[in-house]
Design an enzyme around this catalytic site. Structure first.
Site, PDB file in Angstrom:
ATOM      1  N   HIS A  99       1.430   0.913  -0.392  1.00 49.52           N
ATOM      2  CA  HIS A  99       2.485  -0.013  -0.811  1.00 49.52           C
ATOM      3  C   HIS A  99       3.802   0.661  -0.427  1.00 49.52           C
ATOM      4  O   HIS A  99       3.893   1.896  -0.477  1.00 49.52           O
ATOM      5  CB  HIS A  99       2.547  -0.182  -2.328  1.00 49.52           C
ATOM      6  CG  HIS A  99       1.292  -0.648  -2.989  1.00 49.52           C
ATOM      7  ND1 HIS A  99       0.263   0.185  -3.301  1.00 49.52           N
ATOM      8  CD2 HIS A  99       0.937  -1.869  -3.450  1.00 49.52           C
ATOM      9  CE1 HIS A  99      -0.696  -0.498  -3.915  1.00 49.52           C
ATOM     10  NE2 HIS A  99      -0.317  -1.755  -4.016  1.00 49.52           N
ATOM     11  N   ASP A 102       4.872   3.446  -2.678  1.00 53.65           N
ATOM     12  CA  ASP A 102       4.034   4.661  -2.713  1.00 53.65           C
ATOM     13  C   ASP A 102       4.609   5.713  -1.773  1.00 53.65           C
ATOM     14  O   ASP A 102       4.511   6.901  -2.038  1.00 53.65           O
ATOM     15  CB  ASP A 102       2.600   4.411  -2.214  1.00 53.65           C
ATOM     16  CG  ASP A 102       1.899   3.292  -2.940  1.00 53.65           C
ATOM     17  OD1 ASP A 102       2.240   3.050  -4.101  1.00 53.65           O
ATOM     18  OD2 ASP A 102       1.019   2.653  -2.321  1.00 53.65           O
TER      19      ASP A 102
HETATM   20  C1  XUL Z   1      -4.767  -3.422  -8.115  1.00 55.66           C
HETATM   21  C2  XUL Z   1      -5.114  -3.270  -6.708  1.00 55.66           C
HETATM   22  C3  XUL Z   1      -3.992  -3.018  -5.777  1.00 55.66           C
HETATM   23  C4  XUL Z   1      -4.151  -3.642  -4.437  1.00 55.66           C
HETATM   24  C5  XUL Z   1      -2.969  -3.488  -3.532  1.00 55.66           C
HETATM   25  O1  XUL Z   1      -5.833  -3.661  -8.949  1.00 55.66           O
HETATM   26  O2  XUL Z   1      -6.268  -3.324  -6.348  1.00 55.66           O
HETATM   27  O3  XUL Z   1      -3.811  -1.646  -5.679  1.00 55.66           O
HETATM   28  O4  XUL Z   1      -5.248  -3.141  -3.771  1.00 55.66           O
HETATM   29  O5  XUL Z   1      -1.796  -3.943  -4.085  1.00 55.66           O
END
Ligand code: XUL
Ligand code: CO
Length: 438
Positions: A99, A102
């Protein structure tokens, strides 16, 4: 300088090996059903769990001990880039996922956040070039910051919608810059808490508007990644709109988005929705929408998303079976959306956890290949539905039959109907034999 000096390069040593820093099943170049394990599995490390998660829970602070703990936010971000490429090299992991937040700290303003992100993206790009490691997918975090408390695309605030749109636009540009093979949308806050204050129709329409804008912008800038939606029924929001694969596919269909999206199916999200992982993969597959997976597992004794590393061989076998039946994951891969337990706080645990996950999926792949090759389940299913191959069954399947013709058939067919056993216990015992033979 090494950030993980106590960890050697992890090699395949085979089944009998007692070396904790070795693969027992993941042998990247081993060919299974005509493709190497590396080509089948396309493993990815999840940046958020591996370098950012600290082991906090609602009752306690972080426990993880990392060499970058005391650094300033930007220096921490840079150290994590180094850690990422060292870990990927040592584990022979081809892909990673992140993300925006991150990899780079948010600034005081949106433009400052973009600036921080640009600095780190340049560094990621450099490292990708020198190591040959690739980005499976990136995404925008539209759930952590308080501004998203009511949602992002489904917020009640037009300003927040605009902020989220700007963040997605940047995410698509970053994805293009780094050659991401996919781009993920997970709507953690896209849902509602109570209908008492919610305009569900407007929220769903707005979610579709946002996704259409993303499709259009990706086209405009020539970013050709596969778009993925990641279903989850709840957590953090009480009721998420992308509840499960079937609900998400119906939403995509309703809003004319089906051709642009596939699904990123996560094991622990499946179980939270009251399904098995293989159920969600199967639904995605038969609808031509199986794109990628978030490989983890939940705890059946707990009702929340524990994001554990996958070690359940039944689940990895049946997941890999669906993936093989899908003809692979295409541009997708096996992303470890999984975190070490709070008590596994050392750097070494990060490696042991990935080794466990990679070996469990490699073993699942070998068992699934055997199921496919020996037509273990195919022959059972084929036999079970054989009544639809000829006679009245063939007429039903071909669309020739009507209620009238079926009534006529049923009336004249006055022999007792003969049913066959489903043989489930025997099938499960056979599955055990296959899993433990590889
Ligand atoms: C949350 C989840 C996230 C997604 C990406 O449960 O799985 O980390 O994978 O936003
Ligand atoms: Co996930």
């Amino acid at each position: 300088m090494s950030l993980f000096p106590n960890v050697p390069k992890i090699q395949y040593e085979g089944r009998g090996s007692k070396n904790p820093f070795a693969f027992k099943h993941y042998n990247p170049q081993e060919v299974v059903l005509g493709k190497t394990m590396e080509e089948h599995l396309r493993f990815a490390v999840a940046y958020w769990h591996t370098y950012v998660a600290s082991g906090t829970d609602p009752f306690g602070v972080g426990t993880a001990v990392r060499s970058w703990d005391s650094l300033s936010p930007m220096d921490k971000a840079k150290a994590r880039v180094e850690a990422n490429f060292e870990l990927m090299e040592k584990l022979n992991m081809p892909y990673y996922c992140f993300h925006d937040v991150d990899v780079a700290p948010e600034g005081a303003t949106l433009s400052e956040s973009f600036k921080n992100l640009d600095t780190i993206v340049a560094l990621l790009k450099e490292n990708m070039k020198s190591t040959g490691r690739k980005l499976l997918w990136n995404t925008a975090n539209l759930f952590t910051n308080p501004r998203y408390m009511h949602g992002a695309a489904t917020t009640c605030s037009a300003d927040v919608f605009a902020y989220a749109a700007a963040t997605i636009k940047k995410g698509l540009e970053v994805g293009k810059e780094l050659g991401a093979e996919n781009y993920v949308f997970w709507g953690g806050r896209e849902g509602y808490e109570s209908l008492l204050n919610t305009d569900m129709k407007l929220e769903l329409d707005n979610l579709a508007r946002m996704l259409h804008m993303a499709v259009d912008y990706a086209k405009e800038i020539g970013f050709d990644a596969q778009f993925l939606i990641e279903p989850k029924p709840k957590e953090p929001t009480k009721h998420q709109y992308d509840f499960d694969a079937a609900t998400t596919l119906s939403f995509l269909q309703t809003y004319g988005l089906k051709e642009y999206f596939k699904l990123n199916v996560e094991a622990n999200h499946a179980t939270l929705a009251g399904h098995t992982f293989e159920h969600e993969l199967h639904v995605a597959r038969i609808n031509g929408a199986l794109g990628s997976i978030d490989a983890n597992q939940g705890d059946y004794l707990l009702g929340w998303d524990t994001d554990e590393f996958p070690t359940d061989l039944y689940s990895t076998t049946l997941a890999m079976y669906e993936i093989l039946k899908n003809g692979g994951l295409g541009r997708g891969g096996v992303n470890f959306d999984a975190k070490v337990r709070r008590t596994s706080f050392t750097d070494e645990d990060l490696f042991f956890a990935h080794i466990a996950g990679m070996d469990s999926f490699a073993r699942g792949l070998k068992a699934a290949a055997k199921l496919v090759e020996e037509k273990v389940l195919d022959s059972i299913v084929e036999q079970r539905y054989s009544s639809f191959k000829e006679g009245i069954g063939a007429e039903i399947v071909s669309g020739k039959a009507t209620l009238k013709s079926l009534e006529a058939y049923a009336l004249q067919n006055n022999k007792p109907i003969k049913l066959e056993s489903g043989r489930l216990e025997q099938i499960r015992a056979t599955l055990n034999e296959v899993i433990f033979s590889v």
